[in-house]
Design a protein around this motif. Structure first.
Motif, short mmCIF file in Angstrom:
data_model
loop_
_atom_site.label_atom_id
_atom_site.label_comp_id
_atom_site.label_asym_id
_atom_site.label_seq_id
_atom_site.Cartn_x
_atom_site.Cartn_y
_atom_site.Cartn_z
N ALA A 153 0.84 8.99 -0.74
CA ALA A 153 2.07 8.19 -0.04
C ALA A 153 2.53 8.91 0.98
O ALA A 153 3.25 8.62 1.89
N GLN A 154 2.37 10.26 1.02
CA GLN A 154 2.97 10.97 1.99
C GLN A 154 1.79 11.71 2.96
O GLN A 154 2.04 12.80 3.46
N SER B 239 2.04 4.39 0.66
CA SER B 239 3.38 3.77 0.79
C SER B 239 3.77 3.66 2.06
O SER B 239 3.72 4.43 2.99
N SER C 117 3.91 -1.94 -2.67
CA SER C 117 4.74 -0.78 -2.58
C SER C 117 3.58 0.56 -3.10
O SER C 117 2.35 0.14 -3.59
N GLY C 118 3.92 1.61 -2.83
CA GLY C 118 2.95 2.66 -3.46
C GLY C 118 3.00 2.80 -4.73
O GLY C 118 1.81 2.97 -5.27
N TYR C 119 3.78 2.53 -5.39
CA TYR C 119 4.08 2.31 -6.85
C TYR C 119 2.71 1.44 -7.43
O TYR C 119 2.04 1.74 -8.20
N LYS D 13 8.56 6.62 5.26
CA LYS D 13 7.30 7.32 5.29
C LYS D 13 6.77 7.19 6.77
O LYS D 13 7.39 6.48 7.58
N ASP E 290 -2.73 10.09 -4.99
CA ASP E 290 -1.25 9.65 -4.43
C ASP E 290 -1.05 10.22 -2.98
O ASP E 290 -0.67 11.26 -2.62
C1 LIG Z 1 7.13 7.13 -1.83
C2 LIG Z 1 6.18 7.83 -2.53
C3 LIG Z 1 5.66 7.00 -3.78
C4 LIG Z 1 5.92 5.64 -4.03
O1 LIG Z 1 6.02 4.93 -3.03
P1 LIG Z 1 6.76 3.09 -2.91
O2 LIG Z 1 6.26 2.61 -1.91
O3 LIG Z 1 8.30 3.88 -2.71
O4 LIG Z 1 6.62 2.69 -4.44
C5 LIG Z 1 4.89 7.83 -4.74
N1 LIG Z 1 4.56 8.92 -4.67
C6 LIG Z 1 5.00 9.69 -3.60
C7 LIG Z 1 4.44 11.11 -3.67
C8 LIG Z 1 5.91 9.28 -2.54
O5 LIG Z 1 6.41 10.05 -1.81
#
Ligand SMILES: *Cc1c(COP(=O)(O)O)cnc(C)c1O
Length: 381
Positions: free
Chosen positions: A174-175, A196, A75-77, A201, A172
């Motif tokens: 993720a986006q 993520s 996961s992104g987390y 996404k 971060d």
């Molecule tokens: C989606 C997201 C995460 C977490 O990603 P996961 O894969 O759901 O754990 C962290 N930070 C941002 C900005 C996100 O949009």
């Protein structure tokens, strides 16, 4: 409510939408032959854990992001948590991030034992370097800039401050896959970039997934150990108390297929953003997400508009058959269970009141944008 729960709820209440916020069925239909092939390959060969498909995807992701290494996690987390641990962040340390982000960013700081310090964002929804500088103390050990909505933070300023104060930089991203600032992709500036692959996404799997990108062999090595219970599988030596957090091989196979299409999807998102801009430019009650800066090439993970009449506009669009999303309606530190204490972040609070995400993904058509823009204009007329 989580993004997923919001979508399920709106689906139950909303009946038939003309334009869905996301459309996973259509997304799969378009790629079905390639994806089925990749999945059945894994199943037929028993390639389920830590196999070629994972390593291929990591190699291709690193090449696309412009880093030496990419390490798949679940996961992104976990990408964020493992990056912080790899940079030796722990109890007694402060880590600065923004108030306007998903809870996972802050939970990663809490779970590595450090103290999260939240700062406000600028008009482009991203970290304001002046706010970052003002929050740095002798305890600050790392900064997590969040590249929100497919726009990279001002990384020239942020890297300069990090170097000056000797801070680790965990992005971060993720986006931000596909988003560029000064020729470099989000996730390739700092010590680690955290991605993520949550299904909605821009590059999403059929379940959770994530990755760490880095140029630092130590970060790559430590994250690789942490994701697989701390064991070096070649030698059998355990180096850490790790976690069970590999990116699944089947997910990696699917993501590798999608990564080949990804540059076209980013181009499509940019085209849709330009159409929204053309169609909505003269609606003065609405602020559009087109910000200054020639050095930015945004990837539009989300297309987020702002208006003081957000909730009424959202109802109007729903009645017109258009599904939208609010990320996030409540500032994170207002959730008592997160125990984050009071913060005074006026821009973040006003975004929570005013922001509305319009449909933006590879399946949205140019005609859809016309329908949505017309409905927005009708509302303000
Ligand atoms: C989606 C997201 C995460 C977490 O990603 P996961 O894969 O759901 O754990 C962290 N930070 C941002 C900005 C996100 O949009």
């Amino acid at each position: 409510m989580t993004q997923a729960a919001t979508l399920v709820k709106s689906r139950l209440e909303g009946g038939q939408y003309r334009v869905r916020f996301v459309n996973p069925q259509e997304h799969y239909r378009r790629l079905k032959a390639e994806i089925d092939g990749a999945i059945f390959d894994c199943l037929e060969n028993g390639d389920l854990i830590h196999r070629k498909q994972l390593f291929d995807f990591e190699k291709n992701l690193a090449a696309y992001a412009g880093t030496k290494y990419a390490v798949g996690v679940n996961s992104g987390y976990h990408a964020l948590l493992f990056s912080l641990i790899a940079k030796n962040i722990g109890p007694g340390d402060e880590v600065i991030t923004v108030g306007h982000t998903f809870a996972a960013t802050v939970s990663a700081i809490v779970h590595c034992g450090a103290v999260p310090i939240l700062v406000d964002v600028a008009k482009d929804f991203n970290m304001d370097p002046e706010k970052l500088e003002a929050a740095i103390t002798s305890k600050t050990k790392a900064v997590i800039p969040v590249h929100l909505n497919g726009r990279v933070c001002p990384m020239d300023e942020i890297m300069r401050l990090a170097q000056k104060h000797n801070l680790a930089v965990v992005e971060d991203a993720a986006q931000a896959l596909g988003a560029i600032f000064q020729g470099t992709m989000g996730g390739a500036f700092g010590d680690a970039g955290c991605f993520s692959f949550y299904p909605f996404k821009a590059l999403g799997g059929f379940g959770d997934g994530g990755a760490v990108t880095t140029n630092d062999p130590d970060v790559a090595r430590i994250v690789t150990l942490l994701r697989y219970n701390g064991e070096d599988r070649d030698t059998g030596e355990f180096y850490y108390h790790g976690q069970t957090a590999l990116l699944d091989n089947v997910q990696a196979a699917v993501l590798d297929v999608k990564l080949r299409h990804f540059p076209f999807w980013v181009a499509h998102r940019r085209r849709l953003a330009r159409l929204y801009q053309e169609d909505l430019a003269d609606v003065k009650e609405v602020a559009l997400p087109h910000f200054l800066g020639q050095e930015h090439q945004d990837s539009y993970q989300n297309y987020v508009i702002r208006t003081e009449r957000r909730d009424d506009l959202r109802s109007h669009l729903k009645d017109s058959g258009i599904e939208t999303l609010v990320s996030w309606p409540t500032p994170m530190w207002h959730h008592k269970g997160l125990n984050l204490g009071p913060w005074n972040l006026p821009e973040t609070e006003s975004i929570c009141r005013e922001a509305l995400s319009l449909p933006m993904n590879a399946e949205v058509t140019e005609e859809d944008v016309g329908i949505i823009a017309r409905a927005v204009r009708d509302f303000f007329n």
